[in-house]
Scaffold this motif. Structure first.
Motif, PDB file in Angstrom:
ATOM      1  N   TYR A 120       1.254  -0.925  -0.013  1.00  0.00           N
ATOM      2  CA  TYR A 120      -0.209  -0.251   0.365  1.00  0.00           C
ATOM      3  C   TYR A 120       0.552   1.253   0.155  1.00  0.00           C
ATOM      4  CZ  TYR A 120      -3.857   2.905   1.484  1.00  0.00           C
ATOM      5  OH  TYR A 120      -4.639   4.138   1.654  1.00  0.00           O
ATOM      6  N   GLY A 121       0.800   2.322  -0.610  1.00  0.00           N
ATOM      7  CA  GLY A 121       1.234   3.196  -1.144  1.00  0.00           C
ATOM      8  C   GLY A 121       0.140   4.508  -0.282  1.00  0.00           C
ATOM      9  N   ASP A 122       1.029   5.109   0.962  1.00  0.00           N
ATOM     10  CA  ASP A 122      -0.061   5.839   1.634  1.00  0.00           C
ATOM     11  C   ASP A 122      -0.077   7.420   0.774  1.00  0.00           C
ATOM     12  OD1 ASP A 122       1.966   7.847   2.536  1.00  0.00           O
ATOM     13  OD2 ASP A 122       1.566   6.820   4.462  1.00  0.00           O
TER      14      ASP A 122
ATOM     15  N   VAL B 214       5.233   3.090   1.169  1.00  0.00           N
ATOM     16  CA  VAL B 214       5.080   2.028   0.184  1.00  0.00           C
ATOM     17  C   VAL B 214       5.192   0.731   1.952  1.00  0.00           C
ATOM     18  CG1 VAL B 214       5.330   0.580  -0.506  1.00  0.00           C
ATOM     19  CG2 VAL B 214       5.047   2.424  -1.465  1.00  0.00           C
ATOM     20  N   THR B 215       4.203   0.504   2.355  1.00  0.00           N
ATOM     21  CA  THR B 215       4.074   0.028   3.578  1.00  0.00           C
ATOM     22  C   THR B 215       3.400  -1.899   2.985  1.00  0.00           C
ATOM     23  OG1 THR B 215       1.572   0.552   4.380  1.00  0.00           O
ATOM     24  CG2 THR B 215       3.825   0.853   5.299  1.00  0.00           C
TER      25      THR B 215
ATOM     26  N   TYR C 200     -12.762   2.593  -1.578  1.00  0.00           N
ATOM     27  CA  TYR C 200     -11.756   2.248  -0.342  1.00  0.00           C
ATOM     28  C   TYR C 200     -12.158   0.848   0.264  1.00  0.00           C
ATOM     29  CZ  TYR C 200     -11.197   7.037   0.107  1.00  0.00           C
ATOM     30  OH  TYR C 200     -11.615   8.268  -0.415  1.00  0.00           O
ATOM     31  N   LEU C 201     -11.195   0.067   0.226  1.00  0.00           N
ATOM     32  CA  LEU C 201     -11.280  -1.460   1.500  1.00  0.00           C
ATOM     33  C   LEU C 201     -10.972  -1.113   3.078  1.00  0.00           C
ATOM     34  CD1 LEU C 201     -11.245  -4.104   2.279  1.00  0.00           C
ATOM     35  CD2 LEU C 201      -8.886  -3.467   2.188  1.00  0.00           C
ATOM     36  N   VAL C 202     -11.795  -1.399   3.662  1.00  0.00           N
ATOM     37  CA  VAL C 202     -12.611  -1.380   4.685  1.00  0.00           C
ATOM     38  C   VAL C 202     -11.883  -2.788   5.766  1.00  0.00           C
ATOM     39  CG1 VAL C 202     -13.572  -0.483   6.935  1.00  0.00           C
ATOM     40  CG2 VAL C 202     -13.916   0.621   5.151  1.00  0.00           C
ATOM     41  N   GLY C 203     -10.873  -2.317   6.128  1.00  0.00           N
ATOM     42  CA  GLY C 203     -10.808  -3.388   7.840  1.00  0.00           C
ATOM     43  C   GLY C 203     -10.021  -4.034   8.913  1.00  0.00           C
ATOM     44  N   TRP C 204     -10.134  -4.880   9.610  1.00  0.00           N
ATOM     45  CA  TRP C 204      -8.859  -4.257  10.862  1.00  0.00           C
ATOM     46  C   TRP C 204      -7.180  -4.456  10.352  1.00  0.00           C
ATOM     47  CZ3 TRP C 204      -9.358  -3.128  15.282  1.00  0.00           C
ATOM     48  CH2 TRP C 204      -8.636  -3.622  16.536  1.00  0.00           C
ATOM     49  N   CYS C 205      -6.735  -3.706  10.395  1.00  0.00           N
ATOM     50  CA  CYS C 205      -5.718  -3.348   9.649  1.00  0.00           C
ATOM     51  C   CYS C 205      -3.888  -3.926  11.383  1.00  0.00           C
ATOM     52  CB  CYS C 205      -4.816  -2.229   9.607  1.00  0.00           C
ATOM     53  SG  CYS C 205      -3.179  -1.748   9.403  1.00  0.00           S
ATOM     54  N   ARG C 206      -3.811  -5.690  10.795  1.00  0.00           N
ATOM     55  CA  ARG C 206      -3.268  -5.551  11.624  1.00  0.00           C
ATOM     56  C   ARG C 206      -2.203  -4.676  12.080  1.00  0.00           C
ATOM     57  NH1 ARG C 206      -3.362 -12.378  10.480  1.00  0.00           N
ATOM     58  NH2 ARG C 206      -5.631 -12.505  11.586  1.00  0.00           N
TER      59      ARG C 206
ATOM     60  N   PHE D  98      -8.385   1.417  -3.190  1.00  0.00           N
ATOM     61  CA  PHE D  98      -7.987   0.869  -3.587  1.00  0.00           C
ATOM     62  C   PHE D  98      -6.521   1.559  -4.827  1.00  0.00           C
ATOM     63  CE2 PHE D  98     -10.934  -2.972  -4.740  1.00  0.00           C
ATOM     64  CZ  PHE D  98     -11.666  -2.668  -3.228  1.00  0.00           C
ATOM     65  N   ASP D  99      -7.146   2.872  -5.407  1.00  0.00           N
ATOM     66  CA  ASP D  99      -5.789   3.281  -5.870  1.00  0.00           C
ATOM     67  C   ASP D  99      -5.070   3.235  -5.835  1.00  0.00           C
ATOM     68  OD1 ASP D  99      -7.155   5.645  -4.807  1.00  0.00           O
ATOM     69  OD2 ASP D  99      -6.451   7.231  -6.191  1.00  0.00           O
ATOM     70  N   ARG D 100      -4.892   3.331  -4.553  1.00  0.00           N
ATOM     71  CA  ARG D 100      -3.163   2.725  -3.736  1.00  0.00           C
ATOM     72  C   ARG D 100      -2.831   2.215  -3.158  1.00  0.00           C
ATOM     73  NH1 ARG D 100      -4.181   8.493   0.110  1.00  0.00           N
ATOM     74  NH2 ARG D 100      -4.292   9.745  -1.722  1.00  0.00           N
ATOM     75  N   ILE D 101      -3.199   0.562  -3.205  1.00  0.00           N
ATOM     76  CA  ILE D 101      -3.166  -0.933  -3.110  1.00  0.00           C
ATOM     77  C   ILE D 101      -2.303  -0.601  -4.634  1.00  0.00           C
ATOM     78  CG2 ILE D 101      -4.046  -2.666  -2.548  1.00  0.00           C
ATOM     79  CD1 ILE D 101      -6.581  -2.185  -1.334  1.00  0.00           C
ATOM     80  N   LEU D 102      -0.798  -1.197  -4.514  1.00  0.00           N
ATOM     81  CA  LEU D 102      -0.238  -1.411  -5.393  1.00  0.00           C
ATOM     82  C   LEU D 102      -0.182  -3.017  -5.939  1.00  0.00           C
ATOM     83  CD1 LEU D 102       2.508   0.392  -3.927  1.00  0.00           C
ATOM     84  CD2 LEU D 102       0.841   1.693  -5.751  1.00  0.00           C
TER      85      LEU D 102
END
Length: 166
Positions: free
Chosen positions: A95-97, A102-103, A120-126, A136-140
């Motif tokens: 993911y690029g913020d 990028v993480t 957007y994907l919404v979820g629990w980030c570990r 979504f456009d930042r999910i590489l």
């Protein structure tokens, strides 16, 4: 005539309002259908359902995004995310913020939503140990880890939802 079912005629009723979680589920399902005839018909039906009431500019823009097919690469990512949501599987995102940092994150996906021009994907980030929304456009890149995710109710992860006591 044998084998013919008939249904009594009833007066048409106004369609029930969809919840934010229902809209998100429908939109995600449509997101990766492509541009075939079924997808076009389904998007038109969703647009008709959502057009029942007048909307402000934000909602109008969001509806346009909901009913516009995604490009191929975003559609592919949406398909992986949709499967992970359905199967309650953890995904690994590259993911690029907004600051171009990028993480790699493991996320328990809950739902997807559209706001204005973005999915957007919404979820629990570990990694962050909290609820996050990923454009979504930042999910590489995205892949399923195969790990089971905790079952989480989508209505608790959508913005502007009234909280209920359990």
């Amino acid at each position: 005539m044998a084998n013919v079912a008939t249904h009594p005629q009833t007066a048409p009723t106004a369609p029930a309002a969809l919840t934010a979680a229902e809209i998100a589920a429908l939109a995600l399902s449509l997101a990766h259908l492509g541009t075939g005839p079924q997808a076009t018909t389904a998007r038109r039906a969703l647009h008709t359902l959502l057009d029942a009431a007048p909307h402000d500019d934000v909602v109008t823009t969001t509806l346009a995004t909901l009913t516009t097919p995604l490009d191929t690469s975003t559609s592919d990512r949406a398909r992986v995310v949709a499967a992970a949501i359905t199967e309650h599987r953890v995904v690994r995102l590259c993911y690029g913020d907004a600051g171009a940092n990028v993480t790699i994150r493991e996320v328990e996906p809950v739902t997807c939503l559209v706001h204005r021009d973005h999915w957007y994907l919404v979820g629990w980030c570990r990694m962050r140990r909290g609820v996050r929304a990923f454009r979504f456009d930042r999910i590489l890149a995205v892949e399923s880890t195969g790990l089971l995710a905790r079952h989480r109710r989508a209505d608790r992860y959508l913005p502007f939802q009234r909280r209920r006591a359990d």
